[in-house]
Motif scaffolding. Structure first.
Motif, PDB file in Angstrom:
ATOM      1  N   SER A  80       0.830  -1.204   0.000  1.00 44.12           N
ATOM      2  CA  SER A  80       0.000   0.000   0.000  1.00 44.12           C
ATOM      3  C   SER A  80       0.864   1.254   0.000  1.00 44.12           C
ATOM      4  O   SER A  80       0.584   2.216  -0.729  1.00 44.12           O
ATOM      5  CB  SER A  80      -0.930  -0.001   1.221  1.00 44.12           C
ATOM      6  N   ALA A  81       1.911   1.242   0.832  1.00 42.94           N
ATOM      7  CA  ALA A  81       2.799   2.407   0.880  1.00 42.94           C
ATOM      8  C   ALA A  81       3.483   2.636  -0.465  1.00 42.94           C
ATOM      9  O   ALA A  81       3.537   3.769  -0.977  1.00 42.94           O
ATOM     10  CB  ALA A  81       3.841   2.221   1.990  1.00 42.94           C
ATOM     11  N   LEU A  82       4.003   1.565  -1.068  1.00 38.21           N
ATOM     12  CA  LEU A  82       4.656   1.686  -2.368  1.00 38.21           C
ATOM     13  C   LEU A  82       3.662   2.092  -3.451  1.00 38.21           C
ATOM     14  O   LEU A  82       3.959   2.946  -4.294  1.00 38.21           O
ATOM     15  CB  LEU A  82       5.327   0.361  -2.736  1.00 38.21           C
ATOM     16  N   GLY A  83       2.485   1.466  -3.445  1.00 36.99           N
ATOM     17  CA  GLY A  83       1.491   1.750  -4.481  1.00 36.99           C
ATOM     18  C   GLY A  83       1.008   3.184  -4.431  1.00 36.99           C
ATOM     19  O   GLY A  83       0.896   3.853  -5.473  1.00 36.99           O
ATOM     20  N   ILE A  84       0.717   3.687  -3.218  1.00 45.08           N
ATOM     21  CA  ILE A  84       0.238   5.066  -3.098  1.00 45.08           C
ATOM     22  C   ILE A  84       1.339   6.052  -3.466  1.00 45.08           C
ATOM     23  O   ILE A  84       1.098   7.040  -4.171  1.00 45.08           O
ATOM     24  CB  ILE A  84      -0.278   5.320  -1.671  1.00 45.08           C
ATOM     25  N   SER A  85       2.561   5.783  -3.013  1.00 48.79           N
ATOM     26  CA  SER A  85       3.670   6.697  -3.310  1.00 48.79           C
ATOM     27  C   SER A  85       3.955   6.767  -4.810  1.00 48.79           C
ATOM     28  O   SER A  85       4.034   7.859  -5.389  1.00 48.79           O
ATOM     29  CB  SER A  85       4.927   6.251  -2.556  1.00 48.79           C
ATOM     30  N   LEU A  86       4.111   5.603  -5.434  1.00 48.78           N
ATOM     31  CA  LEU A  86       4.397   5.586  -6.869  1.00 48.78           C
ATOM     32  C   LEU A  86       3.207   6.094  -7.684  1.00 48.78           C
ATOM     33  O   LEU A  86       3.384   6.808  -8.675  1.00 48.78           O
ATOM     34  CB  LEU A  86       4.768   4.168  -7.306  1.00 48.78           C
ATOM     35  N   GLY A  87       2.002   5.714  -7.260  1.00 49.89           N
ATOM     36  CA  GLY A  87       0.819   6.173  -7.979  1.00 49.89           C
ATOM     37  C   GLY A  87       0.659   7.671  -7.915  1.00 49.89           C
ATOM     38  O   GLY A  87       0.304   8.316  -8.912  1.00 49.89           O
ATOM     39  N   ALA A  88       0.944   8.263  -6.750  1.00 49.00           N
ATOM     40  CA  ALA A  88       0.864   9.720  -6.619  1.00 49.00           C
ATOM     41  C   ALA A  88       1.951  10.403  -7.429  1.00 49.00           C
ATOM     42  O   ALA A  88       1.715  11.437  -8.071  1.00 49.00           O
ATOM     43  CB  ALA A  88       0.976  10.108  -5.147  1.00 49.00           C
ATOM     44  N   ALA A 132       8.768  -9.943  -0.058  1.00 47.53           N
ATOM     45  CA  ALA A 132       9.026  -9.160  -1.269  1.00 47.53           C
ATOM     46  C   ALA A 132       8.041  -9.519  -2.380  1.00 47.53           C
ATOM     47  O   ALA A 132       7.522  -8.632  -3.075  1.00 47.53           O
ATOM     48  CB  ALA A 132      10.456  -9.400  -1.745  1.00 47.53           C
ATOM     49  N   VAL A 133       7.747 -10.803  -2.531  1.00 47.12           N
ATOM     50  CA  VAL A 133       6.819 -11.226  -3.570  1.00 47.12           C
ATOM     51  C   VAL A 133       5.403 -10.781  -3.236  1.00 47.12           C
ATOM     52  O   VAL A 133       4.634 -10.365  -4.123  1.00 47.12           O
ATOM     53  CB  VAL A 133       6.889 -12.754  -3.765  1.00 47.12           C
ATOM     54  N   VAL A 134       5.030 -10.853  -1.961  1.00 46.27           N
ATOM     55  CA  VAL A 134       3.701 -10.385  -1.541  1.00 46.27           C
ATOM     56  C   VAL A 134       3.561  -8.902  -1.841  1.00 46.27           C
ATOM     57  O   VAL A 134       2.540  -8.454  -2.389  1.00 46.27           O
ATOM     58  CB  VAL A 134       3.473 -10.658  -0.043  1.00 46.27           C
ATOM     59  N   ALA A 135       4.579  -8.123  -1.493  1.00 45.05           N
ATOM     60  CA  ALA A 135       4.531  -6.685  -1.749  1.00 45.05           C
ATOM     61  C   ALA A 135       4.443  -6.393  -3.245  1.00 45.05           C
ATOM     62  O   ALA A 135       3.692  -5.500  -3.668  1.00 45.05           O
ATOM     63  CB  ALA A 135       5.759  -6.001  -1.152  1.00 45.05           C
ATOM     64  N   PHE A 136       5.193  -7.149  -4.052  1.00 35.94           N
ATOM     65  CA  PHE A 136       5.142  -6.944  -5.506  1.00 35.94           C
ATOM     66  C   PHE A 136       3.753  -7.270  -6.059  1.00 35.94           C
ATOM     67  O   PHE A 136       3.181  -6.501  -6.831  1.00 35.94           O
ATOM     68  CB  PHE A 136       6.191  -7.818  -6.187  1.00 35.94           C
ATOM     69  N   GLY A 137       3.209  -8.428  -5.669  1.00 31.37           N
ATOM     70  CA  GLY A 137       1.920  -8.824  -6.221  1.00 31.37           C
ATOM     71  C   GLY A 137       0.776  -7.964  -5.751  1.00 31.37           C
ATOM     72  O   GLY A 137      -0.175  -7.696  -6.509  1.00 31.37           O
ATOM     73  N   ALA A 138       0.831  -7.507  -4.482  1.00 32.75           N
ATOM     74  CA  ALA A 138      -0.282  -6.737  -3.920  1.00 32.75           C
ATOM     75  C   ALA A 138      -0.175  -5.239  -4.208  1.00 32.75           C
ATOM     76  O   ALA A 138      -1.117  -4.490  -3.922  1.00 32.75           O
ATOM     77  CB  ALA A 138      -0.347  -6.967  -2.412  1.00 32.75           C
ATOM     78  N   MET A 139       0.954  -4.793  -4.745  1.00 30.09           N
ATOM     79  CA  MET A 139       1.148  -3.368  -4.983  1.00 30.09           C
ATOM     80  C   MET A 139       0.297  -2.847  -6.129  1.00 30.09           C
ATOM     81  O   MET A 139      -0.182  -1.704  -6.112  1.00 30.09           O
ATOM     82  CB  MET A 139       2.628  -3.104  -5.272  1.00 30.09           C
ATOM     83  N   TRP A 140       0.082  -3.685  -7.148  1.00 30.09           N
ATOM     84  CA  TRP A 140      -0.512  -3.181  -8.388  1.00 30.09           C
ATOM     85  C   TRP A 140      -1.939  -2.658  -8.249  1.00 30.09           C
ATOM     86  O   TRP A 140      -2.263  -1.610  -8.824  1.00 30.09           O
ATOM     87  CB  TRP A 140      -0.423  -4.261  -9.471  1.00 30.09           C
ATOM     88  N   PRO A 141      -2.839  -3.320  -7.526  1.00 29.87           N
ATOM     89  CA  PRO A 141      -4.180  -2.736  -7.394  1.00 29.87           C
ATOM     90  C   PRO A 141      -4.163  -1.349  -6.760  1.00 29.87           C
ATOM     91  O   PRO A 141      -4.911  -0.456  -7.188  1.00 29.87           O
ATOM     92  CB  PRO A 141      -4.917  -3.749  -6.500  1.00 29.87           C
ATOM     93  N   ARG A 189      -8.505  -2.808  -0.750  1.00 34.76           N
ATOM     94  CA  ARG A 189      -9.310  -4.001  -0.438  1.00 34.76           C
ATOM     95  C   ARG A 189      -8.929  -5.157  -1.348  1.00 34.76           C
ATOM     96  O   ARG A 189      -8.766  -6.295  -0.901  1.00 34.76           O
ATOM     97  CB  ARG A 189     -10.801  -3.681  -0.573  1.00 34.76           C
ATOM     98  N   LEU A 190      -8.793  -4.874  -2.629  1.00 33.12           N
ATOM     99  CA  LEU A 190      -8.370  -5.915  -3.566  1.00 33.12           C
ATOM    100  C   LEU A 190      -6.943  -6.369  -3.263  1.00 33.12           C
ATOM    101  O   LEU A 190      -6.629  -7.563  -3.327  1.00 33.12           O
ATOM    102  CB  LEU A 190      -8.466  -5.383  -4.997  1.00 33.12           C
ATOM    103  N   SER A 191      -6.096  -5.432  -2.882  1.00 29.63           N
ATOM    104  CA  SER A 191      -4.709  -5.749  -2.568  1.00 29.63           C
ATOM    105  C   SER A 191      -4.608  -6.681  -1.363  1.00 29.63           C
ATOM    106  O   SER A 191      -3.737  -7.559  -1.312  1.00 29.63           O
ATOM    107  CB  SER A 191      -3.937  -4.455  -2.295  1.00 29.63           C
ATOM    108  N   LEU A 192      -5.501  -6.514  -0.389  1.00 29.57           N
ATOM    109  CA  LEU A 192      -5.467  -7.368   0.799  1.00 29.57           C
ATOM    110  C   LEU A 192      -5.744  -8.824   0.439  1.00 29.57           C
ATOM    111  O   LEU A 192      -5.114  -9.737   0.956  1.00 29.57           O
ATOM    112  CB  LEU A 192      -6.493  -6.865   1.814  1.00 29.57           C
ATOM    113  N   THR A 193      -6.682  -9.031  -0.477  1.00 24.44           N
ATOM    114  CA  THR A 193      -6.977 -10.391  -0.941  1.00 24.44           C
ATOM    115  C   THR A 193      -5.771 -10.983  -1.680  1.00 24.44           C
ATOM    116  O   THR A 193      -5.413 -12.147  -1.477  1.00 24.44           O
ATOM    117  CB  THR A 193      -8.200 -10.384  -1.864  1.00 24.44           C
ATOM    118  N   VAL A 194      -5.151 -10.176  -2.534  1.00 18.96           N
ATOM    119  CA  VAL A 194      -3.973 -10.644  -3.274  1.00 18.96           C
ATOM    120  C   VAL A 194      -2.844 -10.999  -2.311  1.00 18.96           C
ATOM    121  O   VAL A 194      -2.142 -12.008  -2.493  1.00 18.96           O
ATOM    122  CB  VAL A 194      -3.514  -9.575  -4.278  1.00 18.96           C
TER     123      VAL A 194
END
Length: 258
Positions: A80-88, A132-141, A189-194
């Motif tokens: 979530s931290a990576l996704g929000i930072s990069l997305g912003a 690391a793999v969890v963070a990579f897979g869950a970052m995209w949503p 929410r989708l990221s949590l499932t992933v």
């Protein structure tokens, strides 16, 4: 009257959900006790419940559950931290979107499981590899949701920011991210499932303590009731975590539901 209608609608929805769940359990019971499927592969609901209670009481299943929960939430928070930072960072700049979007579209379709060999080469068969793999897979949503929210800020809000002479960072934090919050929370929410799915797969591949490893060991030793107990527990974890996050989302976005 409106509140009464809403209450009745909620009760009807809950009753329907319980009815479907009851029908599923009844079908499961009939299939296992009626000989439709060999009990070595499909235990009865009673046997599954007994294994679940016994595993939690002995502490082994509880320890596995805690390990998976810790891994899931750690990876999810990092994603979530990576996704929000990069997305912003990308979404706030039209030029950045033009330059980086093709690369994102190239990397995004890669399944997390396909990245595991690379992660194993970098981190070895360790907990850090799974994280690391969890963070990579869950970052995209989260990343794509943040990117979409910032890229579709209403033009009038951009005019307001220019009139107030807001800098780039002020625009992102005061206008962009609040405007993108519904998209971001949906992505989380989708990221949590992933993150739960990838955590379990990573535990199976890297032999890390957790429900994934417990389920794999139960399958290899033909302990069907323990295998199904682990699966039921995973389903419960996913359901509860999704409900809790939905409640948080509803609280943060209550201004959308007057």
């Amino acid at each position: 009257m409106k509140r009464l209608y809403k209450t009745l609608s909620t009760l009807a929805s809950v009753s329907g959900s319980l009815l479907v769940l009851g029908a599923f359990i009844a079908l499961w019971w009939a299939a296992s006790t009626g000989g439709w499927v060999n009990r070595a592969f499909l235990p009865s609901p009673q046997a599954t419940l007994e294994s679940l209670v016994q595993g939690l009481a002995s502490g082994d299943l509880a320890a596995y559950t805690w390990a998976t929960l810790s891994r899931m939430f750690s990876g999810w928070l990092l994603a979530s931290a990576l996704g929000i930072s990069l997305g912003a960072l990308i979404g706030a700049s039209a030029r950045a979107r033009e330059w980086i979007a093709p690369t994102l579209e190239f990397i995004r379709p890669l399944p997390a499981s396909a990245v595991m060999p690379l992660a194993i080469a970098l981190f070895g068969l360790s907990g850090n590899m799974v994280l690391a793999v969890v963070a990579f897979g869950a970052m995209w949503p989260v990343l794509l949701a943040t990117l979409h929210g910032l890229a579709h800020v209403h033009p009038q809000l951009r005019e307001v920011s220019r009139s107030l002479e807001l800098g780039h960072l002020n625009f992102v934090f005061k206008i962009g991210l609040p405007n993108a919050m519904p998209d971001i929370l949906a992505g989380m929410r989708l990221s949590l499932t992933v993150s739960l799915i990838v955590s379990v797969v990573g535990e199976m591949i890297a032999s890390q303590p957790g429900l994934g490893q417990a389920i794999l060991l139960a399958a290899r030793s033909f302990q069907a009731s323990e295998l199904f107990a682990g699966i039921v527990l995973l389903g419960a974890m996913g359901f509860v975590s999704n409900v809790l996050l939905a409640l948080v989302e509803r609280s943060l976005l209550r201004w959308q539901h007057p």
